[in-house]
Design a protein around this motif. Sequence first.
Motif, PDB file in Angstrom:
ATOM      1  N   GLN A 282      45.686  45.444  38.147  1.00 10.91           N
ATOM      2  CA  GLN A 282      45.214  44.433  37.306  1.00 10.91           C
ATOM      3  C   GLN A 282      45.736  43.172  37.713  1.00 10.91           C
ATOM      4  N   LYS A 283      46.950  42.866  37.856  1.00 13.86           N
ATOM      5  CA  LYS A 283      47.715  41.733  38.385  1.00 13.86           C
ATOM      6  C   LYS A 283      47.613  41.175  39.680  1.00 13.86           C
ATOM      7  N   ASP A 284      47.314  41.972  40.554  1.00 12.86           N
ATOM      8  CA  ASP A 284      46.905  41.929  41.974  1.00 12.86           C
ATOM      9  C   ASP A 284      45.533  41.168  42.060  1.00 12.86           C
ATOM     10  N   VAL A 285      44.612  41.892  41.355  1.00 12.64           N
ATOM     11  CA  VAL A 285      43.179  41.561  41.256  1.00 12.64           C
ATOM     12  C   VAL A 285      43.140  40.128  40.626  1.00 12.64           C
ATOM     13  N   LEU A 286      44.014  39.832  39.518  1.00 12.45           N
ATOM     14  CA  LEU A 286      44.037  38.595  38.925  1.00 12.45           C
ATOM     15  C   LEU A 286      44.315  37.404  39.900  1.00 12.45           C
ATOM     16  N   LYS A 287      45.396  37.828  40.812  1.00 10.01           N
ATOM     17  CA  LYS A 287      45.857  36.883  41.811  1.00 10.01           C
ATOM     18  C   LYS A 287      44.862  36.662  42.923  1.00 10.01           C
ATOM     19  N   LEU A 288      43.957  37.869  43.254  1.00 15.03           N
ATOM     20  CA  LEU A 288      42.913  37.184  44.134  1.00 15.03           C
ATOM     21  C   LEU A 288      41.777  36.547  43.410  1.00 15.03           C
TER      22      LEU A 288
ATOM     23  N   LYS B 299      43.117  33.005  43.834  1.00 13.99           N
ATOM     24  CA  LYS B 299      43.171  32.701  45.381  1.00 13.99           C
ATOM     25  C   LYS B 299      41.521  32.122  45.596  1.00 13.99           C
ATOM     26  N   ALA B 300      40.673  32.918  45.127  1.00 19.31           N
ATOM     27  CA  ALA B 300      39.275  32.600  45.266  1.00 19.31           C
ATOM     28  C   ALA B 300      38.596  31.477  44.378  1.00 19.31           C
ATOM     29  N   ASN B 301      39.703  30.811  43.614  1.00 17.64           N
ATOM     30  CA  ASN B 301      39.218  29.855  42.453  1.00 17.64           C
ATOM     31  C   ASN B 301      38.423  30.263  41.700  1.00 17.64           C
ATOM     32  N   ILE B 302      38.453  31.383  41.085  1.00 17.65           N
ATOM     33  CA  ILE B 302      37.866  31.968  39.997  1.00 17.65           C
ATOM     34  C   ILE B 302      38.646  31.941  38.911  1.00 17.65           C
ATOM     35  N   GLU B 303      38.574  30.911  38.053  1.00 17.31           N
ATOM     36  CA  GLU B 303      39.482  30.973  36.881  1.00 17.31           C
ATOM     37  C   GLU B 303      39.092  31.025  35.511  1.00 17.31           C
ATOM     38  N   ALA B 304      37.571  31.046  35.495  1.00 15.67           N
ATOM     39  CA  ALA B 304      37.083  31.492  34.204  1.00 15.67           C
ATOM     40  C   ALA B 304      36.388  32.897  34.312  1.00 15.67           C
ATOM     41  N   PHE B 305      36.896  33.812  33.438  1.00 14.31           N
ATOM     42  CA  PHE B 305      36.434  35.090  33.511  1.00 14.31           C
ATOM     43  C   PHE B 305      36.870  35.825  32.166  1.00 14.31           C
ATOM     44  N   SER B 306      36.157  36.959  32.030  1.00 14.19           N
ATOM     45  CA  SER B 306      36.491  37.794  30.633  1.00 14.19           C
ATOM     46  C   SER B 306      36.901  39.090  31.301  1.00 14.19           C
ATOM     47  N   SER B 307      37.697  39.732  30.400  1.00  9.77           N
ATOM     48  CA  SER B 307      37.947  41.063  30.619  1.00  9.77           C
ATOM     49  C   SER B 307      38.016  42.187  29.573  1.00  9.77           C
TER      50      SER B 307
ATOM     51  N   GLU C  54      29.761  30.930  46.576  1.00 13.32           N
ATOM     52  CA  GLU C  54      30.815  30.766  47.715  1.00 13.32           C
ATOM     53  C   GLU C  54      32.255  31.459  47.157  1.00 13.32           C
ATOM     54  N   LYS C  55      32.372  31.079  46.004  1.00 10.23           N
ATOM     55  CA  LYS C  55      33.774  31.665  45.403  1.00 10.23           C
ATOM     56  C   LYS C  55      33.712  33.452  45.381  1.00 10.23           C
ATOM     57  N   ILE C  56      32.490  33.717  45.043  1.00 13.80           N
ATOM     58  CA  ILE C  56      32.506  35.408  45.153  1.00 13.80           C
ATOM     59  C   ILE C  56      32.438  35.867  46.703  1.00 13.80           C
ATOM     60  N   GLY C  57      31.945  35.041  47.686  1.00 12.35           N
ATOM     61  CA  GLY C  57      32.208  35.496  49.027  1.00 12.35           C
ATOM     62  C   GLY C  57      33.627  35.600  49.447  1.00 12.35           C
ATOM     63  N   ASP C  58      34.309  34.593  49.118  1.00 12.04           N
ATOM     64  CA  ASP C  58      35.888  34.465  49.218  1.00 12.04           C
ATOM     65  C   ASP C  58      36.582  35.696  48.452  1.00 12.04           C
TER      66      ASP C  58
ATOM     67  N   LEU D  10      36.449  43.223  34.768  1.00 10.75           N
ATOM     68  CA  LEU D  10      36.526  41.722  34.719  1.00 10.75           C
ATOM     69  C   LEU D  10      35.231  41.365  35.176  1.00 10.75           C
ATOM     70  N   PHE D  11      34.779  40.253  34.272  1.00  8.18           N
ATOM     71  CA  PHE D  11      33.322  39.742  34.848  1.00  8.18           C
ATOM     72  C   PHE D  11      33.525  38.189  34.503  1.00  8.18           C
ATOM     73  N   SER D  12      32.380  37.304  35.444  1.00 11.24           N
ATOM     74  CA  SER D  12      32.556  36.042  35.493  1.00 11.24           C
ATOM     75  C   SER D  12      31.119  35.464  36.076  1.00 11.24           C
ATOM     76  N   PHE D  13      30.740  34.463  35.427  1.00  8.55           N
ATOM     77  CA  PHE D  13      29.700  33.692  35.823  1.00  8.55           C
ATOM     78  C   PHE D  13      29.974  32.526  36.882  1.00  8.55           C
ATOM     79  N   THR D  14      29.899  32.803  37.931  1.00 12.57           N
ATOM     80  CA  THR D  14      30.371  31.776  38.965  1.00 12.57           C
ATOM     81  C   THR D  14      29.598  31.681  40.019  1.00 12.57           C
TER      82      THR D  14
END
Length: 101
Positions: free
Chosen positions: A13-19, A22-30, A68-72, A61-65
């Motif tokens: 989980q911590k690694d995935v949150l870092k990714l 890194k992809a600039n996805i900062e709004a999400f739920s878990s 481009e961010k998803i591709g990264d 984890l899920f996010s409406f995003t």
Amino acid sequence: MKLLIVTSVVAFQKDVLKLFKKANIEAFSSSEIDGYKNGNSLVATQSWFPGEKGGNESVMLFSFTEEEKIGDLFKYLKEYNEHLETNNPVRAVVLPIEKSL
């Protein structure tokens, strides 16, 4: 806009949150979930001993995003999975959004 869903075991989980960051996805739920590999695990958890835990502790984890961010993120997750020494890769899917408010 797309719906991104990512699942992994809690240990990653911590690694995935870092990714995500890194992809600039900062709004999400878990949500904490139990992961199962096959139907036999589910049957085994329905035992006479309800205190026994059957699945692997996992997180969703899920996010409406934006696409481009998803591709990264997919690129980073693919690299991450290539270096895992386990058979529990991080999984990700993207769903289109037909309508939103």
